[in-house]
Structure formats: structure tokens, C-alpha cells
Design a protein around this motif. Sequence first.
Motif: not given
Length: 254
Positions: A18-25, A28-36, A174-179
Motif C-alpha cells: 500500500n504505497n505509491p509504487d503500487f499505482i504504476e502497475s 487505479i493509475q487511471i483515476p490518478h490522472q484526474f483531479h476533479i 473511493m472510500v478508503r483513506h489513509d496517508n
Amino acid sequence: MKTSELKEFLEAKTYQYNNPDFIESDPIQIPHQFHIKEDIEISGFLSATIAWGNRKSIINNAKRMMDLLDNAPYDFIKNHTETDLEKLHPFVHRTFNGDDFIQFIKSLHHIYKNHNGLEAVFLKHAEKDSLQKSISNFKSTFFEIEHLPRTQKHVSDPLKNSAAKRINMFLRWMVRHDNAGVDFGIWTRLDPKQLSCPLDVHSGNVARKLGLLNRKQNDGKALLELDTALRKLDAKDPVKYDFALFGLGVFEGF
């Protein structure tokens, strides 16, 4: 393995994955391209919808989806014309084709226009410790407009004993939140304790090897069994262990 040892092991593996390195594979990387908010949730929902099969193919086709929506999914949902929809026809990911894609756009338009958006629909039937009735209600709302019968198979119904892996994964996003920076936590009216683990062949096999799951099929009954076991380890955030189960299965061949 004692419960305390199992919890310690899963906590360590959750921290590992559970860290940013996970995103690239991961898709979930797709929604991480957006800000709205609406762009994040729509791109996440569409990406999760096609999240079965080869991971590279999933990611590539999810990117293609966004390209076809002009990389502005919320604006496309709100303001598309029939002519705009025509360019979606060639899209295909396994059994999800252009007709399904167009139906999803129309249903999402209906949800944002008449039901205050995705979060509001999932919130409507949320229970204290489960969103499975919410998912079933979401499917009913999604298809309450005129629709192609074939497209219904692309939205699971937990009340018909489906594990609803892809929607549960989307809800985790959408729901989980951590650092850690992987999950978004932008749906603040729902709580991580209500989430269910995205159960697939990888997480299911690892869960069985760890004694968290006995049922052999990856269905709704198995999901309830796994959820019950994970809630004993962490009642407030049981689905964080999805990172551990998935990582052990996909990256370590556990």
C-alpha cells in the motif's frame, strides 16, 4: 499461525504494497490522472468495470476509454451528443464492447442528472457494516433507463451471490483513506468499515492458504466469510488487507 501472528504478517504485507509504487502497475493509475472528484470516480468506475484478464491489457484499454472520452469523462457524460457516442462503437475489452460502453455512458448520464451522482446512489442503501445491498440497488438504478439486456452482465449483483469483485474494488478506491496515497477516500459519507474485500482468484487462493477462507468458490458466500475474518483483524479498515492478499498472490506467487 496464531491470530496475532497472522495480523502482524498481513499488516507488514499491507504496508509493503500500500504505497505509491503500487499505482504504476494497477488500473487505479487511471483515476490518478484526474483531479476533479467526478472525473476520478467516473474514470475509476469505468476502469474497474473492465478489470479482468491481463493487467497490461486492462490498463491499456482503460487509457483508451479515457481517450475516447476526450480525457474529460465527467464533461463527456454530461454533454455528449449522439454523434459523440458513435466514436465509442469500435471499443472492445474481452466481452465488454462498444455497445456496452455507450450504454454505460447513458446510464452514468442518468445517474448524474437524476440521482446526484455515483456516491449518492451507493449511499442510499448502505448498511452499518456492508455495502452489498447498495451495490444491488446501484445495479437497479443503473439499468432503470432503457438499456441493452446484454450489458447487465457487466454490473454484478451481490444479492444474487456474486462476489462483485470489480465494484468492491472501485468502492475501496473511493472510500478508503489513509496517508499511503493509493486509495482516494473522496467519498466521505461512506466509511471504510462498510467495505468488502475485492475477492478474485489471487486474493481467494491466498486467503485459503492463510486460513481466512474455507469456501472453494469465489462467490458472495465466500466474500461474507472473508469479510468476517478480516473484520476480526481490523474492524475499522478490514479491506486494507486486500493489498496484502493481492500482493502475495500476484507479485509473490504465495
